[in-house]
Design a protein around this motif. Structure first.
Motif, PDB file in Angstrom:
ATOM      1  N   ALA A  89      21.866  40.050   5.555  1.00 59.06           N
ATOM      2  CA  ALA A  89      21.044  39.747   4.386  1.00 59.06           C
ATOM      3  C   ALA A  89      20.703  38.266   4.292  1.00 59.06           C
ATOM      4  CB  ALA A  89      21.753  40.208   3.118  1.00 59.06           C
ATOM      5  N   THR A  90      21.653  37.393   4.629  1.00 62.24           N
ATOM      6  CA  THR A  90      21.425  35.957   4.472  1.00 62.24           C
ATOM      7  C   THR A  90      21.809  35.157   5.711  1.00 62.24           C
ATOM      8  OG1 THR A  90      23.617  35.670   3.461  1.00 62.24           O
ATOM      9  CG2 THR A  90      21.756  36.065   1.977  1.00 62.24           C
ATOM     10  N   SER A  91      21.964  35.820   6.847  1.00 60.62           N
ATOM     11  CA  SER A  91      22.349  35.106   8.060  1.00 60.62           C
ATOM     12  C   SER A  91      21.940  35.924   9.272  1.00 60.62           C
ATOM     13  CB  SER A  91      23.859  34.832   8.087  1.00 60.62           C
ATOM     14  OG  SER A  91      24.578  36.046   8.062  1.00 60.62           O
ATOM     15  N   VAL A  92      21.981  35.265  10.437  1.00 55.04           N
ATOM     16  CA  VAL A  92      21.583  35.921  11.672  1.00 55.04           C
ATOM     17  C   VAL A  92      22.388  35.321  12.819  1.00 55.04           C
ATOM     18  CG1 VAL A  92      19.688  34.287  12.057  1.00 55.04           C
ATOM     19  CG2 VAL A  92      19.618  36.525  13.150  1.00 55.04           C
ATOM     20  N   SER A  93      22.754  36.151  13.791  1.00 60.35           N
ATOM     21  CA  SER A  93      23.378  35.662  15.018  1.00 60.35           C
ATOM     22  C   SER A  93      22.507  36.119  16.180  1.00 60.35           C
ATOM     23  CB  SER A  93      24.801  36.196  15.168  1.00 60.35           C
ATOM     24  OG  SER A  93      24.796  37.603  15.310  1.00 60.35           O
ATOM     25  N   PHE A  94      22.392  35.258  17.188  1.00 56.16           N
ATOM     26  CA  PHE A  94      21.536  35.555  18.326  1.00 56.16           C
ATOM     27  C   PHE A  94      22.375  36.203  19.418  1.00 56.16           C
ATOM     28  CE2 PHE A  94      19.501  31.908  16.191  1.00 56.16           C
ATOM     29  CZ  PHE A  94      18.330  32.548  15.822  1.00 56.16           C
ATOM     30  N   GLU A  95      22.026  37.453  19.741  1.00 58.45           N
ATOM     31  CA  GLU A  95      22.826  38.243  20.672  1.00 58.45           C
ATOM     32  C   GLU A  95      22.215  38.207  22.060  1.00 58.45           C
ATOM     33  OE1 GLU A  95      22.923  42.021  18.660  1.00 58.45           O
ATOM     34  OE2 GLU A  95      24.787  41.488  17.627  1.00 58.45           O
ATOM     35  N   HIS A  96      22.186  37.027  22.634  1.00 54.99           N
ATOM     36  CA  HIS A  96      21.699  36.905  24.003  1.00 54.99           C
ATOM     37  C   HIS A  96      22.596  35.901  24.700  1.00 54.99           C
ATOM     38  CE1 HIS A  96      20.228  33.169  22.492  1.00 54.99           C
ATOM     39  NE2 HIS A  96      19.571  32.864  23.576  1.00 54.99           N
ATOM     40  N   SER A  97      22.632  35.940  26.007  1.00 53.82           N
ATOM     41  CA  SER A  97      23.537  35.074  26.757  1.00 53.82           C
ATOM     42  C   SER A  97      22.886  33.769  27.174  1.00 53.82           C
ATOM     43  CB  SER A  97      24.054  35.804  28.000  1.00 53.82           C
ATOM     44  OG  SER A  97      22.958  36.228  28.805  1.00 53.82           O
ATOM     45  N   GLY A  98      21.555  33.688  27.085  1.00 57.10           N
ATOM     46  CA  GLY A  98      20.870  32.472  27.508  1.00 57.10           C
ATOM     47  C   GLY A  98      20.767  31.444  26.407  1.00 57.10           C
ATOM     48  N   ASP A  99      20.063  30.348  26.723  1.00 54.46           N
ATOM     49  CA  ASP A  99      19.862  29.274  25.751  1.00 54.46           C
ATOM     50  C   ASP A  99      18.672  29.600  24.864  1.00 54.46           C
ATOM     51  OD1 ASP A  99      17.331  27.712  27.059  1.00 54.46           O
ATOM     52  OD2 ASP A  99      18.688  28.450  28.605  1.00 54.46           O
ATOM     53  N   LEU A 100      18.533  28.828  23.783  1.00 52.64           N
ATOM     54  CA  LEU A 100      17.415  28.989  22.865  1.00 52.64           C
ATOM     55  C   LEU A 100      16.950  27.611  22.429  1.00 52.64           C
ATOM     56  CD1 LEU A 100      15.532  30.702  21.115  1.00 52.64           C
ATOM     57  CD2 LEU A 100      17.335  30.770  19.380  1.00 52.64           C
ATOM     58  N   ALA A 101      15.711  27.250  22.780  1.00 52.25           N
ATOM     59  CA  ALA A 101      15.158  25.952  22.395  1.00 52.25           C
ATOM     60  C   ALA A 101      14.862  25.945  20.901  1.00 52.25           C
ATOM     61  CB  ALA A 101      13.892  25.658  23.192  1.00 52.25           C
ATOM     62  N   VAL A 102      15.306  24.898  20.207  1.00 47.88           N
ATOM     63  CA  VAL A 102      15.126  24.785  18.761  1.00 47.88           C
ATOM     64  C   VAL A 102      14.750  23.349  18.421  1.00 47.88           C
ATOM     65  CG1 VAL A 102      16.760  26.639  18.228  1.00 47.88           C
ATOM     66  CG2 VAL A 102      17.572  24.282  18.415  1.00 47.88           C
ATOM     67  N   ASP A 103      14.291  23.153  17.191  1.00 47.99           N
ATOM     68  CA  ASP A 103      14.024  21.822  16.655  1.00 47.99           C
ATOM     69  C   ASP A 103      14.989  21.562  15.511  1.00 47.99           C
ATOM     70  OD1 ASP A 103      11.895  21.181  18.364  1.00 47.99           O
ATOM     71  OD2 ASP A 103      10.468  22.282  17.106  1.00 47.99           O
ATOM     72  N   VAL A 104      15.756  20.482  15.624  1.00 44.82           N
ATOM     73  CA  VAL A 104      16.722  20.112  14.591  1.00 44.82           C
ATOM     74  C   VAL A 104      16.046  19.169  13.608  1.00 44.82           C
ATOM     75  CG1 VAL A 104      18.958  19.035  14.137  1.00 44.82           C
ATOM     76  CG2 VAL A 104      18.609  20.349  16.229  1.00 44.82           C
ATOM     77  N   THR A 105      16.006  19.551  12.345  1.00 43.48           N
ATOM     78  CA  THR A 105      15.367  18.722  11.321  1.00 43.48           C
ATOM     79  C   THR A 105      16.357  17.868  10.555  1.00 43.48           C
ATOM     80  OG1 THR A 105      15.519  20.508   9.685  1.00 43.48           O
ATOM     81  CG2 THR A 105      13.517  20.401  11.038  1.00 43.48           C
ATOM     82  N   GLY A 106      17.650  18.102  10.755  1.00 41.47           N
ATOM     83  CA  GLY A 106      18.636  17.286  10.065  1.00 41.47           C
ATOM     84  C   GLY A 106      20.042  17.769  10.304  1.00 41.47           C
ATOM     85  N   LEU A 107      21.009  16.909   9.985  1.00 39.55           N
ATOM     86  CA  LEU A 107      22.422  17.236  10.077  1.00 39.55           C
ATOM     87  C   LEU A 107      23.082  16.919   8.738  1.00 39.55           C
ATOM     88  CD1 LEU A 107      21.847  17.135  13.195  1.00 39.55           C
ATOM     89  CD2 LEU A 107      24.112  16.112  13.451  1.00 39.55           C
ATOM     90  N   ALA A 108      24.115  17.689   8.412  1.00 37.23           N
ATOM     91  CA  ALA A 108      25.000  17.389   7.292  1.00 37.23           C
ATOM     92  C   ALA A 108      26.420  17.537   7.802  1.00 37.23           C
ATOM     93  CB  ALA A 108      24.744  18.317   6.113  1.00 37.23           C
ATOM     94  N   TRP A 109      27.316  16.678   7.354  1.00 33.12           N
ATOM     95  CA  TRP A 109      28.678  16.737   7.860  1.00 33.12           C
ATOM     96  C   TRP A 109      29.653  16.227   6.816  1.00 33.12           C
ATOM     97  CZ3 TRP A 109      24.898  13.358   9.126  1.00 33.12           C
ATOM     98  CH2 TRP A 109      25.155  11.974   9.021  1.00 33.12           C
ATOM     99  N   ARG A 110      30.888  16.680   6.942  1.00 33.87           N
ATOM    100  CA  ARG A 110      31.959  16.282   6.024  1.00 33.87           C
ATOM    101  C   ARG A 110      33.298  16.464   6.721  1.00 33.87           C
ATOM    102  NH1 ARG A 110      31.540  21.525   2.015  1.00 33.87           N
ATOM    103  NH2 ARG A 110      29.652  20.420   1.367  1.00 33.87           N
ATOM    104  N   GLN A 111      34.302  15.729   6.279  1.00 38.32           N
ATOM    105  CA  GLN A 111      35.650  15.970   6.765  1.00 38.32           C
ATOM    106  C   GLN A 111      36.166  17.279   6.186  1.00 38.32           C
ATOM    107  OE1 GLN A 111      37.095  11.322   6.769  1.00 38.32           O
ATOM    108  NE2 GLN A 111      38.649  12.906   6.624  1.00 38.32           N
ATOM    109  N   ALA A 112      36.911  18.014   6.999  1.00 39.83           N
ATOM    110  CA  ALA A 112      37.393  19.317   6.558  1.00 39.83           C
ATOM    111  C   ALA A 112      38.259  19.203   5.308  1.00 39.83           C
ATOM    112  CB  ALA A 112      38.180  19.988   7.686  1.00 39.83           C
ATOM    113  N   ASP A 113      39.023  18.111   5.201  1.00 38.81           N
ATOM    114  CA  ASP A 113      39.906  17.957   4.049  1.00 38.81           C
ATOM    115  C   ASP A 113      39.265  17.173   2.915  1.00 38.81           C
ATOM    116  OD1 ASP A 113      39.802  15.592   5.439  1.00 38.81           O
ATOM    117  OD2 ASP A 113      41.954  15.175   5.341  1.00 38.81           O
TER     118      ASP A 113
END
Length: 407
Positions: free
Chosen positions: A279-303
């Motif tokens: 409903a709100t997510s998707v996983s790619f079920e193939h063994s090869g690579d997939l070319a994509v365009d990254v528009t941004g990153l977000a990151w945080r420490q786990a703790d």
């Protein structure tokens, strides 16, 4: 519930609600996870009807270290509180579940489908299946000598299977909702332990956020975007995936983990591989690579989930979801990335930005050269009578137009 809560430990109880992505059931799956300190104490798995008015409980379990302390009741009470108008279907119970239910005081027994006639809830649940579960639970109660809150249970006016069969046709199966990965940006999470110097830099809020995002992507590798993940329609859901993995995949003491969320531009339908869409997510079920365009990153420490960093890319940065192995990589991937998923020198330096258009560019150059040669062979026409020319002097500091500059 108050008495139960008093028996819980004081290390800090937290409840986390995350998407359950390991199921193909058409309703939305949910995990309600209880953590005490840094340990998983209990978990409640359930399905939620798309209209939010029915819940199917699948599993309730509490870690042995936290049993007999009221945690199971806290989890179930939280479910009732989170969906205050929904029908609740508890299904059948194990022997341990039957003993717990015998002690539990249900906050809203009138919303338990086992306590109401099928005519009220048969649109949501198969009445025959509910009747089967009720019979199973009654047998458990009788076998172990339990009351099982029997006074609240609905008594059928005729044989159980006969009344249930009357309403089995009222059940309306749900058409599952599937996200279209080509219709919106997607967000996927990666957990990574960074070297001390990289960790200090990317988490330094005094530094430029875009430069830190670029450094983080460079460290991970443009060709190493995670493949064994679900790509979500929201960034928060991706962070929840990383936290959920932390809870159930405890690592030995070491450097702090960083949760990195990659945001992808919407993918063109023509390049999409086989995918498993929820409903709100998707996983790619193939063994090869997939070319994509990254528009941004977000990151945080786990703790430190309350301190989130974000850096956007404009224009987007070309990257790739990693192949399962080098053998499954496409020719385009191998030309751009090495065996470890990092940019090759030619791609890094921009020496071949139009490599895939070489033939087109060569043909264009040949047409231009032929045009120049044809014009050189054409006789010049007589010059027109001279006319007055007004020349504008450049302002101070302005250079006059020359080759390669516009007037």
């Amino acid at each position: 519930m108050a008495a139960s809560a008093e028996r819980l430990p004081e290390e800090g109880l937290a409840l986390w609600l995350t998407e359950w992505k390991g199921t193909r059931f058409p309703w939305r799956g949910r995990h309600l996870v209880a953590s005490v300190g840094s340990s998983v104490a209990g978990q409640l798995d359930f399905f939620l009807h798309p209209d939010g008015q029915a819940v199917k409980v699948v599993m309730l379990r509490v870690h042995p270290d936290f049993q007999r302390r009221g945690l199971a009741s806290v989890l179930m009470d939280a479910l009732y509180a989170a969906h205050p108008t929904a029908w609740i279907n508890h299904g059948f119970r194990t022997p341990e579940g039957a003993r717990w239910w015998n002690r539990y005081r249900e906050p809203a027994p009138q919303r338990n489908v086992h306590n109401r006639p099928p005519v009220e809830w048969a649109d949501y649940f198969d009445a025959v299946n509910v009747a089967r579960d009720k019979a199973h639970n009654a047998h458990q109660n009788g076998h172990y000598g339990l009351d099982g809150n029997r006074d609240a249970v609905y008594r059928y006016g005729e044989r159980l299977e006969t009344e249930a069969a009357l309403y089995s046709s009222a059940y309306r199966p749900v058409t599952p909702v599937r996200v279209d990965p080509a219709s919106q940006p997607l967000h996927g999470a990666l957990r990574v332990a960074l070297p001390p110097a990289v960790h200090a830099y990317v988490h330094d809020r005094t530094q430029d956020s875009r430069a830190r995002a670029a450094a983080l992507l460079e460290h991970v590798g443009h060709g190493n975007l995670p493949r064994e993940v679900y790509w979500n329609t929201t960034r928060q859901a991706a962070f929840e995936d990383a936290h959920h993995q932390d809870l159930f995949d405890r690592q030995p003491p070491g450097p702090p983990l960083t949760h990195v969320v990659f945001t992808l531009a919407s993918l063109h339908a023509s390049v999409l591989p086989a995918a498993r869409a929820l409903a709100t997510s998707v996983s790619f079920e193939h063994s090869g690579d997939l070319a994509v365009d990254v528009t941004g990153l977000a990151w945080r420490q786990a703790d430190r989930p309350y301190l989130t960093h974000q850096g956007d890319f404009a224009p987007a940065v070309a990257a790739a979801i990693a192949p399962r192995s080098v053998e499954h990589a496409s020719a385009a991937y191998r030309a751009r990335y090495d065996e470890e998923g990092f940019l090759r020198a030619a791609a890094r330096d921009g020496a071949r930005p139009f490599a895939d258009r070489a033939a087109q560019i060569q043909a264009m150059a040949e047409r231009l050269l032929r045009g120049q040669a044809a014009r050189a062979r054409t006789p010049r026409l007589p010059s027109a009578p001279s006319q007055a020319v007004v020349q504008h002097s450049p302002s101070p500091g302005q250079r006059p137009p020359g080759p390669g500059r516009r007037a």
